[in-house]
Scaffold this active site. Structure first.
Site, mmCIF file in Angstrom:
data_model
loop_
_atom_site.group_PDB
_atom_site.id
_atom_site.type_symbol
_atom_site.label_atom_id
_atom_site.label_comp_id
_atom_site.label_asym_id
_atom_site.label_seq_id
_atom_site.Cartn_x
_atom_site.Cartn_y
_atom_site.Cartn_z
ATOM 1 N N HIS A 33 0.812 -1.205 0.000
ATOM 2 C CA HIS A 33 0.000 0.000 0.000
ATOM 3 C C HIS A 33 0.854 1.267 0.000
ATOM 4 O O HIS A 33 0.349 2.362 -0.246
ATOM 5 C CB HIS A 33 -0.935 0.008 1.214
ATOM 6 C CG HIS A 33 -2.204 0.757 0.988
ATOM 7 N ND1 HIS A 33 -2.426 1.525 -0.133
ATOM 8 C CD2 HIS A 33 -3.335 0.893 1.747
ATOM 9 C CE1 HIS A 33 -3.622 2.077 -0.070
ATOM 10 N NE2 HIS A 33 -4.195 1.709 1.064
ATOM 11 N N ASP B 220 -2.176 2.204 -4.636
ATOM 12 C CA ASP B 220 -3.415 2.650 -3.988
ATOM 13 C C ASP B 220 -4.518 1.614 -4.191
ATOM 14 O O ASP B 220 -4.420 0.730 -5.059
ATOM 15 C CB ASP B 220 -3.859 4.004 -4.552
ATOM 16 C CG ASP B 220 -2.894 5.123 -4.178
ATOM 17 O OD1 ASP B 220 -2.259 4.999 -3.109
ATOM 18 O OD2 ASP B 220 -2.782 6.086 -4.958
#
Length: 468
Positions: free
Chosen positions: A439, A443
């Site tokens: 992450h 995204d």
């Protein structure tokens, strides 16, 4: 005039003698130069040592070979190259040494897992006699010559490096036969029984001694009972402690490093496998007839992953310090479970392959993985990983990223589940798929679109043909 006449009459003779003398001088100079060259050559050879070796070490100017080759090289005493040599002669010219071979650029040491032979066994040239377990693969130590193993220098469990001596092999010794100790029955049969008269004499001489019976005292102290608050642990005799193999240790370290490094997040989706399974059923025979390999699900998901990576190139990228490295090639790592642990060989340039090439590559790597024959190069690199836990019956899971990649796709088992199709409830073969991603780099939007692309391509394979 007479003087001049004599001078001119002697001049030709003088010139001839001068030429002969000059010829001798030139010959002498050439002889001196030749002796000087021989002397320089002798000094040059004395400053070098003759190395006879059997190794896969790569040297500058020496052609690279895929197999170990015997060769002779002259290396200076202060050579920057460190060769692990395998001697072909000892004091009597009969003994040779088996050493640990070159294990790859990224592998510096290994553990001597086990010996395949015993001292006294006959071995042929290049026959494996021991196995070295590294962080990635298992490497064989082969015999340099045909002969008999005299002794092992190293022991099982030792940490060895390239060039470490493992065994001494004699080229002329005969194999030793196993010596079987005679049993008691054989010794009793070989010993003749005593004569009856002699037996009676022996019994008369030895008086019978009756043992004195003693009464054992009874224990009056009561047994101590453990307090109910103490946990009842199983006895130590029912536990086994064994050293962890290097491969398992490496897997544990990499998985823990992955957890500590990445900000991992997993997103899920489900795929209707009806059309893909129908495609396999309709063309499986023709596919095998033309390409000589079966059409499996892995090639379909690899092609779908390639399409998704091309649509979302950030998933194929990786963080390197303060930079992002975008890779314009796609190498898919395929997780393969073996008896020794999980290995992840790599299929190179999958974006340039068709279904048949991918199936052949997967079958070849899976066969090598189960046989323990994977090389270091076949496991290095990779930009994206696919793990198929469905072959073991896994319904759903959260896979862990394989460093230094940024994402991993998890496949699971196909289960008939009720789904709504055109306002009707129908049983369909469904599969859960999971994408674990870093992450920090990817995204949620890119991750969901990536997984959605795989779902669309698998549910309608015609999208691959039309590139839509």
């Amino acid at each position: 005039m007479s003087f001049i006449y004599k001078f001119y009459s002697i001049r030709p003779l003088f010139i001839i003698h001068s030429i002969v003398f000059a010829t001798y001088i030139v010959s002498f100079v050439q002889f001196c130069l030749l002796m000087l060259c021989h002397l320089q050559t002798l000094c040059f050879l004395r400053s070098y040592r003759h190395v006879r070796h059997f190794s896969t070490q790569l040297l500058e100017g020496v052609p690279r070979c895929s197999k170990p080759t015997r060769g002779c090289y002259f290396l200076p005493n202060a050579s920057p190259y460190q060769l692990w040599s395998r001697s072909f002669a000892s004091e009597n010219g009969d003994l040779v040494e088996a050493v640990v071979p070159f294990m790859g650029e990224s592998v510096t040491d290994g553990t001597l897992a086990n010996f395949l032979k015993k001292p006294g066994d006959r071995v042929e040239a290049d026959e494996p006699i021991a196995q070295i377990e590294t962080d990635k693969v298992t490497i064989d130590v082969s015999s340099p010559e045909a002969g008999v193993i005299e002794k092992f220098i190293a022991s099982e469990g030792d940490t060895v490096t390239p060039g470490t001596k493992v065994a001494i092999i004699s080229k002329s010794a005969a194999p030793t036969e196993a010596h079987i100790a005679p049993s008691k029955e054989t010794s009793q049969k070989e010993t003749p029984p005593p004569h009856p008269a002699e037996k009676d004499k022996v019994e008369e001489k030895s008086p019978k001694v009756q043992p004195i019976k003693t009464q054992e005292p009874k224990l009056t102290t009561p047994l101590l009972k453990s307090s109910p608050s103490e946990p009842q642990l199983p006895p130590k005799e029912r536990e086994r402690r064994v050293p962890m193999p290097r491969l398992r240790k490496r897997i544990a370290n990499r998985l823990k490093d992955s957890q500590n490094t990445f900000a991992m997040l997993t997103t899920f989706n489900e795929v209707d496998m009806t059309n893909m399974m129908k495609l396999r059923s309709d063309y499986k025979d023709k596919f095998v007839e033309k390409h000589g390999v079966k059409l499996g699900l892995m090639s379909c998901f690899v092609k779908a992953a390639v399409s998704a990576l091309q649509n979302q190139p950030i998933v194929n990228a990786v963080i390197d310090g303060d930079d992002i490295i975008y890779r314009d090639y796609i190498d898919i790592s395929v997780a393969v479970g073996t008896s020794k642990g999980l290995v992840v060989p790599v299929i190179r340039d999958t974006d340039r392959m068709n279904f048949a090439d991918i199936e052949k590559g997967i079958n070849n790597l899976a066969k090598k993985a189960n046989e323990g024959a994977l090389s270091i190069d076949e496991m290095a690199g990779g930009t994206f990983t696919i793990s198929n836990g469905g072959v073991y019956g896994s319904l759903i899971s959260t896979p862990i990223i394989n460093p230094p990649q940024s994402a991993i796709l998890g496949m699971h088992s196909i289960v008939q589940r009720p789904v709504v199709v055109d306002v009707s409830i129908i049983a369909r073969p469904m599969m859960y798929i999971a994408l674990t991603y870093d992450h920090r780099l990817i995204d949620g939007r890119e991750a969901v679109l990536f997984l959605r692309r795989i779902k669309d391509v698998v549910e309608d394979p015609r999208r691959l043909l039309l590139d839509i």
